[in-house]
Scaffold this motif. Structure first.
Motif, short mmCIF file in Angstrom:
data_model
loop_
_atom_site.label_atom_id
_atom_site.label_comp_id
_atom_site.label_asym_id
_atom_site.label_seq_id
_atom_site.Cartn_x
_atom_site.Cartn_y
_atom_site.Cartn_z
N GLN A 1 0.85 -1.19 0.00
CA GLN A 1 0.00 0.00 0.00
C GLN A 1 0.88 1.24 0.00
O GLN A 1 1.84 1.33 0.76
CB GLN A 1 -0.91 0.00 1.23
N GLN A 2 0.54 2.19 -0.86
CA GLN A 2 1.30 3.44 -0.95
C GLN A 2 0.76 4.44 0.07
O GLN A 2 -0.45 4.70 0.12
CB GLN A 2 1.20 4.03 -2.36
N ILE A 3 1.67 4.99 0.87
CA ILE A 3 1.28 5.96 1.91
C ILE A 3 2.17 7.18 1.77
O ILE A 3 3.40 7.07 1.71
CB ILE A 3 1.41 5.35 3.31
N ASN A 4 1.53 8.36 1.73
CA ASN A 4 2.27 9.62 1.62
C ASN A 4 1.68 10.60 2.61
O ASN A 4 0.46 10.87 2.60
CB ASN A 4 2.17 10.18 0.19
N ALA A 5 2.52 11.13 3.49
CA ALA A 5 2.04 12.01 4.57
C ALA A 5 1.61 13.38 4.06
O ALA A 5 0.94 14.12 4.78
CB ALA A 5 3.12 12.18 5.63
N THR A 6 1.99 13.74 2.83
CA THR A 6 1.64 15.06 2.31
C THR A 6 0.24 15.12 1.71
O THR A 6 -0.13 16.15 1.13
CB THR A 6 2.67 15.48 1.25
N LYS A 7 -0.53 14.04 1.83
CA LYS A 7 -1.91 14.08 1.33
C LYS A 7 -2.76 15.07 2.11
O LYS A 7 -3.81 15.48 1.66
CB LYS A 7 -2.53 12.68 1.38
N HIS A 8 -2.30 15.39 3.29
CA HIS A 8 -2.95 16.44 4.10
C HIS A 8 -1.89 17.47 4.46
O HIS A 8 -0.74 17.12 4.74
CB HIS A 8 -3.56 15.85 5.37
N PRO A 9 -2.22 18.76 4.45
CA PRO A 9 -1.21 19.79 4.74
C PRO A 9 -0.53 19.60 6.10
O PRO A 9 0.62 19.99 6.28
CB PRO A 9 -2.01 21.10 4.69
N LYS A 10 -1.26 19.02 7.05
CA LYS A 10 -0.70 18.83 8.39
C LYS A 10 -0.30 17.37 8.62
O LYS A 10 -0.15 16.94 9.77
CB LYS A 10 -1.73 19.26 9.45
N GLY A 11 -0.13 16.63 7.55
CA GLY A 11 0.18 15.21 7.67
C GLY A 11 1.55 14.95 8.28
O GLY A 11 1.71 14.05 9.11
N ILE A 12 2.57 15.72 7.87
CA ILE A 12 3.92 15.49 8.39
C ILE A 12 4.02 15.83 9.88
O ILE A 12 4.57 15.05 10.66
CB ILE A 12 4.94 16.27 7.55
N PRO A 13 3.50 16.99 10.37
CA PRO A 13 3.50 17.22 11.83
C PRO A 13 2.75 16.14 12.59
O PRO A 13 3.17 15.74 13.69
CB PRO A 13 2.82 18.58 11.97
N PHE A 14 1.66 15.66 12.00
CA PHE A 14 0.89 14.59 12.64
C PHE A 14 1.73 13.32 12.76
O PHE A 14 1.75 12.67 13.81
CB PHE A 14 -0.37 14.32 11.81
N CYS A 15 2.44 12.96 11.69
CA CYS A 15 3.29 11.76 11.72
C CYS A 15 4.45 11.92 12.70
O CYS A 15 4.83 10.97 13.38
CB CYS A 15 3.81 11.46 10.32
N MET A 16 5.03 13.12 12.76
CA MET A 16 6.12 13.35 13.72
C MET A 16 5.63 13.15 15.15
O MET A 16 6.32 12.56 15.99
CB MET A 16 6.69 14.75 13.55
N ASP A 17 4.44 13.65 15.43
CA ASP A 17 3.88 13.49 16.77
C ASP A 17 3.64 12.02 17.08
O ASP A 17 3.95 11.54 18.17
CB ASP A 17 2.58 14.28 16.87
N LEU A 18 3.08 11.28 16.11
CA LEU A 18 2.84 9.85 16.30
C LEU A 18 4.15 9.10 16.55
O LEU A 18 4.24 8.23 17.42
CB LEU A 18 2.13 9.27 15.08
N LEU A 19 5.17 9.43 15.74
CA LEU A 19 6.45 8.73 15.86
C LEU A 19 7.12 9.01 17.21
O LEU A 19 7.69 8.11 17.84
CB LEU A 19 7.38 9.13 14.71
N ALA A 20 7.05 10.26 17.67
CA ALA A 20 7.64 10.60 18.98
C ALA A 20 6.95 9.82 20.10
O ALA A 20 7.61 9.26 20.99
CB ALA A 20 7.54 12.10 19.22
N LYS A 21 5.63 9.77 20.06
CA LYS A 21 4.89 9.01 21.07
C LYS A 21 5.26 7.53 21.02
O LYS A 21 5.43 6.87 22.05
CB LYS A 21 3.38 9.16 20.85
N LYS A 22 5.40 7.01 19.80
CA LYS A 22 5.69 5.59 19.63
C LYS A 22 7.06 5.24 20.19
O LYS A 22 7.22 4.22 20.86
CB LYS A 22 5.61 5.22 18.14
N PHE A 23 8.06 6.07 19.95
CA PHE A 23 9.40 5.79 20.47
C PHE A 23 9.41 5.80 22.01
O PHE A 23 10.04 4.94 22.64
CB PHE A 23 10.41 6.82 19.94
N VAL A 24 8.74 6.76 22.61
CA VAL A 24 8.67 6.81 24.07
C VAL A 24 7.91 5.61 24.61
O VAL A 24 8.28 5.02 25.64
CB VAL A 24 8.02 8.13 24.53
N LEU A 25 6.87 5.20 23.90
CA LEU A 25 6.10 4.02 24.32
C LEU A 25 6.95 2.75 24.24
O LEU A 25 6.79 1.84 25.06
CB LEU A 25 4.86 3.87 23.46
N GLN A 26 7.86 2.68 23.27
CA GLN A 26 8.75 1.53 23.19
C GLN A 26 9.65 1.45 24.41
O GLN A 26 9.98 0.36 24.89
CB GLN A 26 9.59 1.61 21.91
#
Length: 613
Positions: free
Chosen positions: A384-409
């Motif tokens: 499946q092709q996924i691109n964070a720029t499909k929404h203008p705020k997609g990249i900040p959203f992904c950064m927030d998700l990734l930061a939470k995920k690393f801390v959760l690990q």
């Protein structure tokens, strides 16, 4: 033929003899009479059948056979006639019975049809009544639905207004929490508190009053009773605090300038000068305690819980985290992008969950996937092709998700497998070099999940529930019950190990800078030793830090680090042991004892001194 005739004669004799015997028995004759009668009968028979008549016996027998046959035929015919009569009678009776049964069946059918017709009529009547009732029910239901929709719409509007008020109050609160410590710091920076009280006594008294007013607004936010009046009140308080800050800055600068001039001038005659009274500030950055204006009241000093510089850093990171969350708020509330948000989570969770120290190519693959996603490039997850720029705020959203995920690990994985901290840390450091915003988010979420990394011992506010207090300290609640102490300590050690790994782990080749290096480790170690030890958590955090990064600290700071270790053994450890209820203090003592014997800290498992990918 003669024999047959003799047989007949014999038979006839026997019949006649039987008849005579029976009659004699009935009449009472003796046996002699019966014998004479038998002789007479025999003579008669012989006479009757004697051939002296000239008629052959066969003709007699034939005649008698014909008579017999005629009698049999007549008997058979009579019997047949009876059968015919019976059959005709039966046929007639059956016909009549059939007619009766047929008539009965027809009557039954008619009755059944009548009953069915009556039942159908009744059913039609009931159906009509039910349909009327059903129509009435649907009409009432429609009215109720419209009423409920109107009530729900009104409630939603009210909730929307309330949420907007809460968000506005929250924004004011964040600004207030960042501004109030600055005011306190300005006050504390004054060289002569007595001089400041002379020129700005009313403003000093007004400062804690502003905090109390703002606390009233926050209490209404928590109880969801905030109104426009409260929002205006919060805005006015914030505006007044800004004005006080400017006034304090001017006054403090003037007083400090005078003091500096006095120091440079010739020393005046000795005069007894009163020592400036200390100013007490809040125990936490987001809810400041009253300043110590009344010396008779016992107040807690902020330095008992957190250093001022660390408090400023912590407050700035929390403000940054709050502002970053607002950048993609519209994406979170947009239901049309539900699938997009799900795809972004999948694009982050799959590679992060697969991170392990298998080999360098494996780590490089996970880094490339995450780097492409945050760079706005297309990544392939499960074909499946996924691109964070499909929404203008997609990249900040992904950064927030990734930061939470690393801390959760760190919370889940590293707490159970300490060696894995370094493979996570090397990817985080590499991404941190590429995206500094991501690094700040990771650090903010770390401090939020484990405030002991600041270090910051959050105290309980007046009127604050135990659940709110423990959650701000990093505890989790399940079904209204706070988690066990051992589970809490295990989670905190996982996050601490990840933090220590970030201090010493090299990023990928081509990146020479460690974004969050050992200088922050030195700051943390010195800061935590200045604070009063807390139950279990202080010894646990110190043990994990020395176990994970102690060897690197010794290599970087040498004799200075050894002085710190002597302070830990001689002064801090006895005080820390008194506050420990379990094995936290014992583990720290054993670690220091082992260090004393060997003269060094061992490198932790999984650590590599150079970049491996």
């Amino acid at each position: 033929m003669d024999d047959f005739e003799q047989f007949k004669i014999s038979a006839l004799k026997k019949v006649h003899h039987i008849q005579i015997t029976a009659s004699r028995n009935v009449g009472g004759k003796n046996s002699n009479e019966s014998k004479s009668d038998e002789k007479v009968v025999e003579k008669k028979i012989n006479t009757n059948f004697a051939p002296s008549y000239g008629i052959p016996v066969r003709y007699v027998l034939k005649e008698r056979e014909l008579q017999r046959q005629a009698e049999v035929k007549s008997a058979i015919q009579a019997r047949l006639n009876k059968f015919n009569q019976f059959s005709s009678k039966c046929t007639e009776n059956v016909g009549q019975e059939w007619v009766k049964k047929q008539q009965t069946f027809i009557n039954g059918q008619l009755q059944c049809e009548n009953k069915i017709i009556n039942s159908l009529n009744q059913y039609d009547q009931l159906s009509s009544n039910k349909q009327e009732k059903l129509n009435q029910y649907y009409q009432n239901l429609e009215k109720q639905r419209k009423t409920q929709e109107e009530e729900l719409k009104a409630k939603e509007n009210k909730q929307k207004i309330l949420r907007e008020n809460v968000e506005r109050a929250k924004a004011f609160y964040v600004e207030f929490c960042g501004l109030y410590p600055k005011v306190i710091i300005i006050i504390k920076s004054c060289g002569s508190y007595d001089e400041l009280k002379k020129v700005m006594l009313e403003e000093l008294k007004r400062t804690p009053v502003l905090r109390e007013k703002f606390e009233e607004v926050i209490k209404k936010c928590r109880s969801f009773e905030i109104t426009e009046v409260d929002i205006k009140k919060a805005a006015d308080v914030l505006l007044e605090l800004k004005s006080l800050k400017e006034k304090f800055e001017g006054a403090v600068n003037g007083i400090n300038a005078k003091i500096n001039e006095a120091k440079q001038a010739p020393p005046p005659p000795p005069v007894e000068v009163k020592k400036a009274e200390p100013v007490n500030v809040a125990a936490q950055p987001q809810q400041i305690v009253k300043d110590e204006l009344d010396t008779n009241k016992s107040q807690l000093k902020i330095t008992q819980f957190v250093g001022l510089k660390n408090l400023t850093m912590y407050t700035a990171l929390m403000d940054f985290l709050e502002q970053h969350s607002l950048t993609f708020k519209d994406l979170l509330e947009d239901v049309t992008f539900k699938q997009f948000k799900f795809d972004c989570k999948k694009a982050i969770n799959i590679p992060v969950n697969a991170i392990s120290a298998i080999n360098s190519s494996h780590i490089m693959d996970k880094y490339d996937r995450l780097h492409k996603l945050l760079s706005g490039q297309t990544v392939y997850i499960s074909d499946q092709q996924i691109n964070a720029t499909k929404h203008p705020k997609g990249i900040p959203f992904c950064m927030d998700l990734l930061a939470k995920k690393f801390v959760l690990q760190g919370d889940l994985m590293i707490s159970s497998n300490p060696e894995s901290a370094f493979c996570y840390a090397t990817i985080i450091s590499s991404l941190w070099n590429d995206f500094p915003l991501l690094g700040n988010l990771i650090l903010a979420y770390m401090f939020q999940a484990c405030p002991y990394l600041v270090p910051y011992y959050i105290p309980q506010n007046v009127g604050e529930s135990d659940e709110e207090f423990y959650q701000r300290r990093g505890y989790q609640y399940v079904n209204g019950q706070v988690e066990k102490q051992d589970k809490f300590l295990k989670r905190m050690t996982g996050i601490m190990r990840l933090y220590c790994a970030l201090l010493i782990t090299k990023p990928k080749r081509g990146q020479t800078q460690i974004p969050h290096n050992l200088q922050n480790g030195w700051r943390w170690l010195v800061s935590i030793l200045k604070l009063e030890p807390q139950v279990d958590i202080t010894a646990t955090m110190l043990h994990v830090f020395l176990e994970s990064a102690g060897f690197a600290m010794e290599q970087a700071y040498g004799a200075h680090f050894k002085k710190i270790l002597r302070v830990i053994v001689q002064q801090f450890l006895p005080s820390c042991s008194k506050k420990c209820t379990g094995g936290a203090g014992t583990r720290l003592e054993l670690l220091m004892t082992e260090y004393t014997k060997k003269g060094k800290f061992e490198k932790p498992n999984g650590y590599t001194p150079t970049a491996t990918w």
